[in-house]
Design an enzyme around this catalytic site. Structure first.
Site, PDB file in Angstrom:
ATOM      1  N   LEU A 181      -1.685   4.414  12.056  1.00 63.29           N
ATOM      2  CA  LEU A 181      -3.057   4.911  12.201  1.00 63.29           C
ATOM      3  C   LEU A 181      -3.086   6.426  11.978  1.00 63.29           C
ATOM      4  O   LEU A 181      -3.503   7.193  12.836  1.00 63.29           O
ATOM      5  CB  LEU A 181      -3.623   4.548  13.579  1.00 63.29           C
ATOM      6  N   SER A 205       2.665   6.485  18.327  1.00 62.18           N
ATOM      7  CA  SER A 205       2.168   6.755  19.678  1.00 62.18           C
ATOM      8  C   SER A 205       0.716   6.313  19.771  1.00 62.18           C
ATOM      9  O   SER A 205       0.039   6.129  18.755  1.00 62.18           O
ATOM     10  CB  SER A 205       2.278   8.254  20.010  1.00 62.18           C
ATOM     11  N   VAL A 258      -0.749  -0.711   1.231  1.00 62.06           N
ATOM     12  CA  VAL A 258      -1.044   0.487   0.442  1.00 62.06           C
ATOM     13  C   VAL A 258      -0.150   1.640   0.908  1.00 62.06           C
ATOM     14  O   VAL A 258      -0.414   2.798   0.602  1.00 62.06           O
ATOM     15  CB  VAL A 258      -2.531   0.900   0.531  1.00 62.06           C
ATOM     16  N   ARG A 260       4.105   1.933   1.505  1.00 58.84           N
ATOM     17  CA  ARG A 260       5.263   1.949   0.611  1.00 58.84           C
ATOM     18  C   ARG A 260       5.837   0.535   0.566  1.00 58.84           C
ATOM     19  O   ARG A 260       5.856  -0.184   1.575  1.00 58.84           O
ATOM     20  CB  ARG A 260       6.331   2.937   1.097  1.00 58.84           C
ATOM     21  N   GLU A 289       9.829  -0.511  -7.581  1.00 53.30           N
ATOM     22  CA  GLU A 289       8.879  -0.231  -8.661  1.00 53.30           C
ATOM     23  C   GLU A 289       9.596   0.386  -9.870  1.00 53.30           C
ATOM     24  O   GLU A 289      10.521   1.175  -9.697  1.00 53.30           O
ATOM     25  CB  GLU A 289       7.800   0.738  -8.143  1.00 53.30           C
ATOM     26  N   HIS A 307       0.623   0.279  -8.120  1.00 58.62           N
ATOM     27  CA  HIS A 307       0.679   1.521  -7.336  1.00 58.62           C
ATOM     28  C   HIS A 307      -0.403   2.502  -7.797  1.00 58.62           C
ATOM     29  O   HIS A 307      -0.131   3.623  -8.221  1.00 58.62           O
ATOM     30  CB  HIS A 307       2.062   2.174  -7.464  1.00 58.62           C
TER      31      HIS A 307
END
Length: 343
Positions: A181, A205, A258, A260, A289, A307
């Site tokens: 987040l 956290s 979205v 890695r 990739e 990507h």
């Protein structure tokens, strides 16, 4: 007379070129090992008047020889995710003071050595947050509502042959678990909330947000209908989304990534998709990739893109300005605009 004018113009251009080359010798030197996407798209006009770009990719020398020949003049590097700044590279640049990357992630930079030597690192900051969040929600909608697969169904003439396409699933009321987040994750949360989804999250956290927090990603998956991966790739997050997490997500659950590619245990995800242990996936990134497992290409419940979640013309313009701003800050002894701080 025409020949005389042509010769005069040629000499004038040569003098101008010599003057420009002389001026560039006095500009701060910035190493570019491989051109980041904005440089490829827009050229170096946005930066060449303020800095002298040392383009290793245009040199006939090996990278090591090129770096050695410029070692004592390079104070900054401009890079992106596909041009790693390794420990070996850093050791060849004793005067280096700053690495500017055109990406939000910094897993391609040897951060321990940068911290040890006091080399500053600046990234894309929040430039890509809106674009990445838009793409994440787009993939989520596409998988749940079967938009891409329905498009293929229609184009193949199957509507007239088979009849109606299978039903999709609505967004409203779904539980969306966000892994990471940060800037992007927060924007994703705002967007899915507007669709009537319930937001849950996992992060390093607990945040001051009105969403349910899960310190364990497996528990997050068990309480979610979809997982959206937005976190950075670190030693702690590598293959964090493993088979156990996917089984907890369940047969009706979907994964959107979205972040890695290597945050997900890709081979295990492929097996779960093939065997129906999760319902689908929307993937912008992959572990190796540009290579994508062939099984993913054959699955109708998977939406793929190469990507490109954060790549828009508008964000690239903003990124160019940010990169130049960070370089100018270094050479004028001002605070960086988007410094990467130690975690």
């Amino acid at each position: 007379m025409i020949e005389f004018l042509r010769e005069r113009k040629k000499k004038s251009m040569e003098i101008h070129e010599e003057h420009r080359d002389h001026q560039s010798q006095h500009l701060p030197r910035v190493l570019v090992i491989k051109p980041p996407a904005p440089l490829t798209l827009f050229g170096d006009k946005f930066i060449s008047r303020r800095f002298q770009l040392l383009k290793a990719y245009e040199s006939s020398l090996s990278l090591e020889q090129f770096l050695i020949s410029h070692a004592h003049s390079i104070e900054a590097i401009l890079c992106s995710g596909d041009s790693p700044v390794t420990l070996d590279i850093l050791r060849l640049l004793p005067k280096l003071r700053l690495v500017v990357t055109a990406s939000a992630g910094v897993n391609h930079i040897h951060m321990p050595e940068c911290r040890r030597r006091g080399i500053a690192v600046a990234n894309a900051g929040s430039i890509f947050s809106d674009d990445a969040a838009d793409a994440a929600v787009g993939l989520l909608i596409d998988v749940w509502r079967k938009i891409s697969s329905a498009d293929r169904f229609l184009r193949q003439g199957l509507w007239t042959k088979i009849g109606d396409y299978p039903l999709g699933s609505k967004l409203g009321g779904k539980r969306v678990g966000i892994v990471g987040l940060g800037n992007i994750g927060l924007q994703v949360a705002k967007r899915v909330e507007s669709f009537g989804c319930n937001v849950l999250y996992n992060s390093r956290s607990k945040k001051p947000v009105p969403y349910a927090f899960y310190s364990n990603v497996c528990q997050l998956a068990a309480n979610s209908d979809a997982l959206i991966i937005c976190c950075a790739l670190t030693d702690q997050t590598r293959r964090m989304i493993n088979r156990g997490v996917m089984l907890a997500l369940g047969k009706e659950g979907i994964i959107v990534n979205v972040g890695r590619g290597a945050v997900i245990a890709e081979n295990e995800m492929v097996r779960c998709l093939v065997h129906g242990e999760i319902a689908g996936a929307g993937l912008d990134v992959f572990e190796n990739e540009p290579y994508v497992p062939k099984e993913l290409l054959e699955l109708n419940n998977v939406v793929l893109q190469p990507h490109r979640a954060v790549f828009t013309s508008e964000s690239f313009v903003d990124l160019c300005e940010l990169a130049v701003g960070n370089l100018e800050a270094l050479f004028s002894n001002q605070p960086l605009l988007s410094p990467v701080t130690a975690e």
